[in-house]
Design a protein around this motif. Structure first.
Motif, PDB file in Angstrom:
ATOM      1  N   ILE A   4       0.832  -1.203   0.000  1.00 34.08           N
ATOM      2  CA  ILE A   4       0.000   0.000   0.000  1.00 34.08           C
ATOM      3  C   ILE A   4       0.866   1.253   0.000  1.00 34.08           C
ATOM      4  CG2 ILE A   4      -0.407   0.464   2.452  1.00 34.08           C
ATOM      5  CD1 ILE A   4      -3.115   0.243  -0.167  1.00 34.08           C
ATOM      6  N   ALA A   5       2.000   1.204   0.698  1.00 33.46           N
ATOM      7  CA  ALA A   5       2.923   2.345   0.705  1.00 33.46           C
ATOM      8  C   ALA A   5       3.486   2.570  -0.693  1.00 33.46           C
ATOM      9  CB  ALA A   5       4.044   2.113   1.706  1.00 33.46           C
ATOM     10  N   LEU A   6       3.786   1.480  -1.401  1.00 36.08           N
ATOM     11  CA  LEU A   6       4.289   1.588  -2.765  1.00 36.08           C
ATOM     12  C   LEU A   6       3.235   2.189  -3.681  1.00 36.08           C
ATOM     13  CD1 LEU A   6       6.424   1.029  -4.921  1.00 36.08           C
ATOM     14  CD2 LEU A   6       5.518  -1.294  -5.119  1.00 36.08           C
ATOM     15  N   ILE A   7       1.977   1.733  -3.547  1.00 32.88           N
ATOM     16  CA  ILE A   7       0.887   2.276  -4.353  1.00 32.88           C
ATOM     17  C   ILE A   7       0.743   3.770  -4.114  1.00 32.88           C
ATOM     18  CG2 ILE A   7      -1.620   2.266  -4.668  1.00 32.88           C
ATOM     19  CD1 ILE A   7      -1.516  -0.768  -4.049  1.00 32.88           C
ATOM     20  N   LEU A   8       0.751   4.175  -2.850  1.00 34.71           N
ATOM     21  CA  LEU A   8       0.629   5.596  -2.516  1.00 34.71           C
ATOM     22  C   LEU A   8       1.771   6.406  -3.104  1.00 34.71           C
ATOM     23  CD1 LEU A   8      -0.595   5.521   1.185  1.00 34.71           C
ATOM     24  CD2 LEU A   8      -1.784   6.520  -0.764  1.00 34.71           C
ATOM     25  N   THR A  27     -11.534   6.467   6.463  1.00 33.58           N
ATOM     26  CA  THR A  27     -12.305   5.678   5.493  1.00 33.58           C
ATOM     27  C   THR A  27     -11.409   4.874   4.549  1.00 33.58           C
ATOM     28  OG1 THR A  27     -12.337   7.510   3.911  1.00 33.58           O
ATOM     29  CG2 THR A  27     -14.161   7.379   5.492  1.00 33.58           C
ATOM     30  N   GLY A  28     -10.145   5.256   4.478  1.00 34.69           N
ATOM     31  CA  GLY A  28      -9.239   4.620   3.524  1.00 34.69           C
ATOM     32  C   GLY A  28      -9.415   5.131   2.115  1.00 34.69           C
ATOM     33  N   ASN A  29     -10.130   6.261   1.957  1.00 33.18           N
ATOM     34  CA  ASN A  29     -10.393   6.805   0.629  1.00 33.18           C
ATOM     35  C   ASN A  29      -9.267   7.732   0.172  1.00 33.18           C
ATOM     36  OD1 ASN A  29     -12.779   5.441   0.639  1.00 33.18           O
ATOM     37  ND2 ASN A  29     -14.091   7.239   0.822  1.00 33.18           N
ATOM     38  N   SER A  45     -12.102  13.570 -11.308  1.00 29.63           N
ATOM     39  CA  SER A  45     -11.855  13.028  -9.974  1.00 29.63           C
ATOM     40  C   SER A  45     -11.859  11.506 -10.023  1.00 29.63           C
ATOM     41  CB  SER A  45     -12.948  13.512  -9.008  1.00 29.63           C
ATOM     42  OG  SER A  45     -12.794  12.928  -7.745  1.00 29.63           O
ATOM     43  N   VAL A  46     -10.914  10.892  -9.281  1.00 26.07           N
ATOM     44  CA  VAL A  46     -10.867   9.442  -9.122  1.00 26.07           C
ATOM     45  C   VAL A  46     -10.782   9.148  -7.629  1.00 26.07           C
ATOM     46  CG1 VAL A  46      -9.567   7.326  -9.566  1.00 26.07           C
ATOM     47  CG2 VAL A  46      -9.733   9.078 -11.348  1.00 26.07           C
ATOM     48  N   THR A  47     -11.668   8.276  -7.128  1.00 25.94           N
ATOM     49  CA  THR A  47     -11.658   7.911  -5.712  1.00 25.94           C
ATOM     50  C   THR A  47     -11.353   6.432  -5.571  1.00 25.94           C
ATOM     51  OG1 THR A  47     -13.313   9.599  -5.211  1.00 25.94           O
ATOM     52  CG2 THR A  47     -12.986   7.884  -3.564  1.00 25.94           C
ATOM     53  N   LEU A  48     -10.299   6.115  -4.809  1.00 24.61           N
ATOM     54  CA  LEU A  48      -9.921   4.737  -4.513  1.00 24.61           C
ATOM     55  C   LEU A  48     -10.140   4.478  -3.025  1.00 24.61           C
ATOM     56  CD1 LEU A  48      -6.450   4.569  -6.322  1.00 24.61           C
ATOM     57  CD2 LEU A  48      -8.687   4.031  -7.286  1.00 24.61           C
ATOM     58  N   GLN A  49     -10.547   3.262  -2.685  1.00 22.08           N
ATOM     59  CA  GLN A  49     -10.598   2.869  -1.275  1.00 22.08           C
ATOM     60  C   GLN A  49      -9.456   1.890  -1.045  1.00 22.08           C
ATOM     61  OE1 GLN A  49     -13.939   0.547   0.414  1.00 22.08           O
ATOM     62  NE2 GLN A  49     -14.002   2.168   1.951  1.00 22.08           N
ATOM     63  N   ILE A  59     -11.700   0.765  -6.832  1.00 22.50           N
ATOM     64  CA  ILE A  59     -12.098   2.035  -7.444  1.00 22.50           C
ATOM     65  C   ILE A  59     -13.547   2.310  -7.080  1.00 22.50           C
ATOM     66  CG2 ILE A  59     -12.424   3.316  -9.596  1.00 22.50           C
ATOM     67  CD1 ILE A  59     -10.195   1.566 -10.808  1.00 22.50           C
ATOM     68  N   LEU A  60     -13.779   3.377  -6.322  1.00 17.50           N
ATOM     69  CA  LEU A  60     -15.138   3.739  -5.913  1.00 17.50           C
ATOM     70  C   LEU A  60     -15.812   4.648  -6.932  1.00 17.50           C
ATOM     71  CD1 LEU A  60     -14.655   4.468  -2.103  1.00 17.50           C
ATOM     72  CD2 LEU A  60     -15.429   2.344  -3.191  1.00 17.50           C
ATOM     73  N   ASP A  61     -15.024   5.525  -7.542  1.00 18.42           N
ATOM     74  CA  ASP A  61     -15.613   6.487  -8.479  1.00 18.42           C
ATOM     75  C   ASP A  61     -14.532   6.993  -9.433  1.00 18.42           C
ATOM     76  OD1 ASP A  61     -17.731   8.307  -9.448  1.00 18.42           O
ATOM     77  OD2 ASP A  61     -16.440   9.866  -8.627  1.00 18.42           O
TER      78      ASP A  61
END
Length: 202
Positions: A4-8, A27-29, A45-49, A59-61
């Motif tokens: 997750i750190a790598l993704i961020l 929320t982890g969003n 806008s792109v929202t990931l959880q 991918i939420l949105d």
């Protein structure tokens, strides 16, 4: 956790992001704004959880940005028997902005030269764009009818028939949030016209 750190890290340093990234740990969003994918599709806008436990995300949105131009002129300049309608500017790719105009000859059929990155008249001035950070850009491409080029285009227009002309600007500073001025150069037979369109959102 390392995944997750790598993704961020990749998301925050990615060249696909134009501006703002927000993460809410409760929320982890992860919300990213102005995201360009492969230099062609732009998302408002792109929202990931993010799932911090297993290093995955959902991918939420993903909201596509409206990159269409106005149907009506936002501003108009008329000079030397030629009318220039400004239809707006929009993000058209990664760090790229396209500005659209429509040119109409009022009194007669005539030839029009549109100046791109280089002008052959009036001291070499060309069609420029200035962002809200004070950066200046020369157009990389000008398109009209079935023609396109980087320096200039020459074509005929028929009296009363509007011709759509687009100016494409590359390598826009990703921190820019608006356009201070768009100054397209048109050189019809009847005399020079310089547009001066201000305070443009994109």
């Amino acid at each position: 956790m390392k995944k997750i750190a790598l993704i961020l890290t990749l998301l925050l340093s990615s060249s696909t992001c134009f501006a703002i990234v927000n993460f809410t740990s409760k929320t982890g969003n992860l919300v990213m704004r102005e995201v360009s994918v492969d230099g062609s599709t732009v998302y408002d806008s792109v929202t990931l959880q993010l799932n911090l436990a297993n290093g995955t995300f959902t991918i939420l949105d993903a909201t596509l940005k409206d990159t269409s131009f106005s149907e009506t002129a936002l501003d108009t300049t008329t000079l030397n028997g030629v009318k220039v309608d400004f239809m707006g500017c929009a993000l058209s790719g990664k760090n790229q902005i396209t500005c659209k105009t429509k040119v109409t000859s009022i009194n007669k059929d005539q030839t029009v030269e549109v100046e791109g990155s280089t002008s052959y008249h009036y001291g070499g001035d060309s069609s420029k764009l200035f962002d809200n950070l004070g950066n200046e850009y020369n157009s990389s491409t000008v398109t009209a009818l079935d023609k396109s080029g980087s320096d200039r285009l020459v074509f005929n227009i028929i009296q009363g028939v509007p011709v759509e002309i687009k100016f494409i600007y590359n390598n826009i500073n990703p921190a820019a949030t608006s356009i201070s001025a768009f100054k397209p150069y048109f050189y019809p037979e009847t005399g020079l016209i310089i547009g001066n369109f201000r305070d443009i959102a994109f």
